[in-house]
Enzyme design. Sequence first.
Site, PDB file in Angstrom:
ATOM      1  N   HIS A 123      11.368  -6.129  13.236  1.00  0.00           N
ATOM      2  CA  HIS A 123      10.840  -4.815  13.616  1.00  0.00           C
ATOM      3  C   HIS A 123       9.467  -4.942  14.243  1.00  0.00           C
ATOM      4  O   HIS A 123       8.685  -5.817  13.905  1.00  0.00           O
ATOM      5  CB  HIS A 123      10.783  -3.867  12.419  1.00  0.00           C
ATOM      6  N   GLN A 170       5.381 -10.267   6.252  1.00  0.00           N
ATOM      7  CA  GLN A 170       6.661  -9.575   6.448  1.00  0.00           C
ATOM      8  C   GLN A 170       7.272  -9.234   5.087  1.00  0.00           C
ATOM      9  O   GLN A 170       7.332 -10.091   4.193  1.00  0.00           O
ATOM     10  CB  GLN A 170       7.641 -10.445   7.254  1.00  0.00           C
ATOM     11  N   ASP A 174       7.210   4.744   9.717  1.00  0.00           N
ATOM     12  CA  ASP A 174       6.980   3.917   8.529  1.00  0.00           C
ATOM     13  C   ASP A 174       6.727   4.862   7.348  1.00  0.00           C
ATOM     14  O   ASP A 174       5.931   5.801   7.435  1.00  0.00           O
ATOM     15  CB  ASP A 174       5.771   3.004   8.759  1.00  0.00           C
ATOM     16  N   ILE A 175       7.415   4.612   6.259  1.00  0.00           N
ATOM     17  CA  ILE A 175       7.321   5.499   5.088  1.00  0.00           C
ATOM     18  C   ILE A 175       5.980   5.326   4.344  1.00  0.00           C
ATOM     19  O   ILE A 175       5.554   6.208   3.608  1.00  0.00           O
ATOM     20  CB  ILE A 175       8.532   5.237   4.144  1.00  0.00           C
ATOM     21  N   HIS A 194       5.896  -2.923  14.941  1.00  0.00           N
ATOM     22  CA  HIS A 194       5.067  -1.810  14.454  1.00  0.00           C
ATOM     23  C   HIS A 194       4.280  -1.227  15.622  1.00  0.00           C
ATOM     24  O   HIS A 194       3.696  -1.988  16.408  1.00  0.00           O
ATOM     25  CB  HIS A 194       4.004  -2.310  13.466  1.00  0.00           C
TER      26      HIS A 194
HETATM   27  P1  AMP Z   1       6.593  -5.683   7.415  1.00  0.00           P
HETATM   28  O1  AMP Z   1       5.570  -5.916   6.356  1.00  0.00           O
HETATM   29  O2  AMP Z   1       6.132  -6.052   8.803  1.00  0.00           O
HETATM   30  O3  AMP Z   1       7.911  -6.316   7.046  1.00  0.00           O
HETATM   31  O4  AMP Z   1       6.791  -4.122   7.501  1.00  0.00           O
HETATM   32  C1  AMP Z   1       7.736  -3.430   6.766  1.00  0.00           C
HETATM   33  C2  AMP Z   1       7.309  -1.991   6.804  1.00  0.00           C
HETATM   34  O5  AMP Z   1       8.422  -1.216   6.414  1.00  0.00           O
HETATM   35  C3  AMP Z   1       6.157  -1.625   5.881  1.00  0.00           C
HETATM   36  O6  AMP Z   1       5.077  -1.133   6.656  1.00  0.00           O
HETATM   37  C4  AMP Z   1       6.742  -0.565   4.955  1.00  0.00           C
HETATM   38  O7  AMP Z   1       5.830   0.463   4.704  1.00  0.00           O
HETATM   39  C5  AMP Z   1       7.926  -0.080   5.745  1.00  0.00           C
HETATM   40  N1  AMP Z   1       9.034   0.447   4.973  1.00  0.00           N
HETATM   41  C6  AMP Z   1       9.589  -0.051   3.835  1.00  0.00           C
HETATM   42  N2  AMP Z   1      10.642   0.699   3.452  1.00  0.00           N
HETATM   43  C7  AMP Z   1      10.780   1.686   4.383  1.00  0.00           C
HETATM   44  C8  AMP Z   1      11.674   2.778   4.559  1.00  0.00           C
HETATM   45  N3  AMP Z   1      12.651   3.032   3.692  1.00  0.00           N
HETATM   46  N4  AMP Z   1      11.508   3.581   5.637  1.00  0.00           N
HETATM   47  C9  AMP Z   1      10.512   3.350   6.518  1.00  0.00           C
HETATM   48  N5  AMP Z   1       9.632   2.345   6.407  1.00  0.00           N
HETATM   49  C10 AMP Z   1       9.760   1.525   5.360  1.00  0.00           C
END
Ligand code: AMP
Length: 144
Positions: free
Chosen positions: A102, A96, A33-34, A104
């Site tokens: 996805h 989300q 996760d970024i 976590h």
């Molecule tokens: P969610 O809130 O469950 O949809 O989680 C989405 C996650 O994706 C969040 O924790 C973000 O920090 C992560 N995220 C968003 N863009 C990227 C990216 N380019 N690479 C990796 N993680 C990302």
Amino acid sequence: MAYDANNIFAQILEGKMPAHKVFENDHTLAFLDIMPVSVGHTLIVPKVEAENIFELENEPGSEVFKTTKKVAHGIQASLNPTGLIITQLNGTDAGQTVFHYHMHIIPVYKKMPLRMHGKEIEDSEALAKTAKIIRQAVVDIVAG
Ligand code: AMP
């Protein structure tokens, strides 16, 4: 809402956007996760178009679970967290933000508080270092 094929995880799967990968097979991709909640915060995505649990078929769903287990073992063995949260959000009201299904994996470390979800972009070098550590641990686990 229809699946948006341009969402950020679809772009990562297509190689159009970079990611700090920790494991990949024919069915799934795992990457950091970024904006991590903790060191080693990892996401596992299926290589099918599904926005949430309601759209995800059982077979790709079980592939996500299998990869989640492998990566969880790798994180446990390499980063030594004192706990591990495994979670998955469906819908805006649940928090989300990326609409490609996805999972976590969030390692928890005693005395190291979790950060806010999706708030702070981590330094790329730090992510690369962590990804390398987990990647090697998963390779070792898969090799038995
Ligand atoms: P969610 O809130 O469950 O949809 O989680 C989405 C996650 O994706 C969040 O924790 C973000 O920090 C992560 N995220 C968003 N863009 C990227 C990216 N380019 N690479 C990796 N993680 C990302």
